[in-house]
Scaffold this motif. Structure first.
Motif, PDB file in Angstrom:
ATOM      1  N   CYS A 129     120.472 -47.321 121.452  1.00  9.42           N
ATOM      2  CA  CYS A 129     120.880 -47.407 122.857  1.00  9.42           C
ATOM      3  C   CYS A 129     120.084 -48.518 123.543  1.00  9.42           C
ATOM      4  O   CYS A 129     118.848 -48.445 123.633  1.00  9.42           O
ATOM      5  CB  CYS A 129     120.655 -46.078 123.567  1.00  9.42           C
ATOM      6  SG  CYS A 129     121.592 -44.703 122.859  1.00  9.42           S
ATOM      7  N   ARG A 141     124.240 -37.825 122.272  1.00 13.10           N
ATOM      8  CA  ARG A 141     124.152 -39.275 122.488  1.00 13.10           C
ATOM      9  C   ARG A 141     123.673 -39.972 121.230  1.00 13.10           C
ATOM     10  O   ARG A 141     124.203 -41.023 120.847  1.00 13.10           O
ATOM     11  CB  ARG A 141     123.209 -39.566 123.658  1.00 13.10           C
ATOM     12  CG  ARG A 141     123.113 -41.048 124.012  1.00 13.10           C
ATOM     13  CD  ARG A 141     124.445 -41.580 124.445  1.00 13.10           C
ATOM     14  NE  ARG A 141     124.393 -43.008 124.764  1.00 13.10           N
ATOM     15  CZ  ARG A 141     125.224 -43.917 124.264  1.00 13.10           C
ATOM     16  NH1 ARG A 141     126.182 -43.563 123.418  1.00 13.10           N
ATOM     17  NH2 ARG A 141     125.108 -45.184 124.613  1.00 13.10           N
ATOM     18  N   THR A 152     128.116 -40.215 120.753  1.00 20.12           N
ATOM     19  CA  THR A 152     128.998 -39.872 121.865  1.00 20.12           C
ATOM     20  C   THR A 152     128.688 -40.766 123.058  1.00 20.12           C
ATOM     21  O   THR A 152     127.516 -40.962 123.395  1.00 20.12           O
ATOM     22  CB  THR A 152     128.815 -38.393 122.266  1.00 20.12           C
ATOM     23  OG1 THR A 152     129.090 -37.566 121.140  1.00 20.12           O
ATOM     24  CG2 THR A 152     129.754 -38.018 123.403  1.00 20.12           C
ATOM     25  N   PRO A 153     129.708 -41.342 123.713  1.00 19.35           N
ATOM     26  CA  PRO A 153     129.448 -42.186 124.883  1.00 19.35           C
ATOM     27  C   PRO A 153     128.645 -41.439 125.943  1.00 19.35           C
ATOM     28  O   PRO A 153     128.845 -40.235 126.166  1.00 19.35           O
ATOM     29  CB  PRO A 153     130.853 -42.525 125.393  1.00 19.35           C
ATOM     30  CG  PRO A 153     131.725 -42.412 124.188  1.00 19.35           C
ATOM     31  CD  PRO A 153     131.144 -41.287 123.385  1.00 19.35           C
ATOM     32  N   GLU A 179     128.818 -41.421 129.109  1.00 19.57           N
ATOM     33  CA  GLU A 179     129.619 -40.816 130.170  1.00 19.57           C
ATOM     34  C   GLU A 179     130.146 -39.443 129.758  1.00 19.57           C
ATOM     35  O   GLU A 179     130.240 -38.532 130.572  1.00 19.57           O
ATOM     36  CB  GLU A 179     130.779 -41.746 130.541  1.00 19.57           C
ATOM     37  CG  GLU A 179     130.350 -43.057 131.173  1.00 19.57           C
ATOM     38  CD  GLU A 179     130.000 -44.128 130.144  1.00 19.57           C
ATOM     39  OE1 GLU A 179     129.692 -45.261 130.539  1.00 19.57           O
ATOM     40  OE2 GLU A 179     130.052 -43.829 128.921  1.00 19.57           O
ATOM     41  N   GLU A 232     132.348 -46.477 120.052  1.00 16.09           N
ATOM     42  CA  GLU A 232     132.480 -45.446 121.088  1.00 16.09           C
ATOM     43  C   GLU A 232     133.921 -45.342 121.572  1.00 16.09           C
ATOM     44  O   GLU A 232     134.441 -44.246 121.802  1.00 16.09           O
ATOM     45  CB  GLU A 232     131.551 -45.748 122.260  1.00 16.09           C
ATOM     46  CG  GLU A 232     130.074 -45.558 121.942  1.00 16.09           C
ATOM     47  CD  GLU A 232     129.203 -45.741 123.166  1.00 16.09           C
ATOM     48  OE1 GLU A 232     129.745 -46.066 124.243  1.00 16.09           O
ATOM     49  OE2 GLU A 232     127.977 -45.550 123.064  1.00 16.09           O
ATOM     50  N   HIS A 253     136.299 -42.077 120.462  1.00 14.00           N
ATOM     51  CA  HIS A 253     136.279 -41.076 121.526  1.00 14.00           C
ATOM     52  C   HIS A 253     137.341 -41.274 122.601  1.00 14.00           C
ATOM     53  O   HIS A 253     137.462 -40.419 123.491  1.00 14.00           O
ATOM     54  CB  HIS A 253     134.897 -41.056 122.188  1.00 14.00           C
ATOM     55  CG  HIS A 253     133.809 -40.613 121.261  1.00 14.00           C
ATOM     56  ND1 HIS A 253     133.531 -39.282 121.013  1.00 14.00           N
ATOM     57  CD2 HIS A 253     132.932 -41.327 120.496  1.00 14.00           C
ATOM     58  CE1 HIS A 253     132.535 -39.192 120.146  1.00 14.00           C
ATOM     59  NE2 HIS A 253     132.149 -40.418 119.830  1.00 14.00           N
TER      60      HIS A 253
END
Length: 264
Positions: A24, A51, A55-56, A58, A186, A190
């Protein structure tokens, strides 16, 4: 590399370290969002685990910021991009007095909500073909009295809107089919394909919007779509063939390209 299970959930530094180790780029900022969103240490740990697994952000925290609004997002729904704020800005500049607004291909309803927030009291409608998007958008436009419809483009809209729309924002899918695999993981993993895949050259849905928009716009009303730099000239031509006066707008800073069509 720190494992998620070994991270003290209340420690910003430890959370940021776990996120940074997972790749990240803005680990500290993401750690702050997770720590301020989570209600318990166990929820913090679960969010960090999601995360780190890819997983994004948001979807991890359940919302995305868009023009100062907190837009709820849900699994399987397109996450609004900050560059799309440029489309909203262009719409507000083109039609500051619009009273009827439609967010077509609405996803979470972020564009419609932002337009309503910018314009004040408006009649707001949003539409999407995806039931998950429709459910998500309902919550995001409710504060503005918005109505959400499910269906394929203009087929979803109430017939009484024909000839009355001041702003038609259509954030259509515009990624060419054979470039879907080049998108960030991402998005590929997703977000729904229907919100990304624009067909062979990426402009299949855009052409359908351009062909039908004039019948729904009020005199002087505008339709706006997001596209890419190399697609913009073709999109302008599609709008012109649909009987609209068309022009491109560009924000180099945000890598945003919007085509605007205005009804006679």
């Amino acid at each position: 590399m720190p494992s998620v299970s070994s991270v003290p959930p209340s420690s910003r530094d430890s959370v940021a370290a776990a996120l940074r180790a997972a790749g990240c780029v803005f680990a500290e900022d993401e750690a702050d969002l997770i720590l301020t969103t989570a209600r318990t240490p166990a929820e913090t740990a679960a969010m960090v685990a999601r995360r780190v697994s890819g997983t994004p952000l948001e979807l991890v925290v359940g919302w995305a910021e868009f023009r100062g609004l907190r837009i709820t997002v849900a699994p399987g729904v397109f996450v609004p991009r900050r560059r799309t704020e440029f489309l909203v800005e262009q719409a507000l500049a083109q039609a500051p007095g619009a009273t009827v607004v439609v967010d077509l291909c609405c996803g979470s309803g972020a564009v419609g909500a932002a337009l309503a927030a910018g314009l004040g009291r408006v009649e707001l409608h949003a539409a999407d073909i995806d039931p998950a998007a429709v459910d998500c958008a309902r919550g995001n436009v409710a504060a503005f009295g918005g109505r959400v419809h499910q269906g394929d483009l203009f087929e979803a809209l109430p017939v009484e809107l024909r000839g009355r729309i001041g702003i038609l924002a259509a954030n259509v899918p515009y990624v060419p089919s054979d470039e879907i695999g080049l998108l960030p993981q991402e998005a590929r993993d997703h977000e729904p394909l229907v919100a990304l895949d624009g067909g062979t050259d990426g402009l299949d849905v855009l052409r359908r919007v351009a062909a039908g928009a004039r019948h729904w716009l009020a005199p002087g009303g505008c339709v706006l779509v997001e596209t890419s730099r190399h697609q913009a000239p073709t999109a302008v031509d599609a709008f012109a063939r649909g009987g609209l006066t068309a022009r491109p707008a560009v924000s180099e800073e945000r890598y945003a390209h919007v085509v605007i069509g205005v009804a006679p």
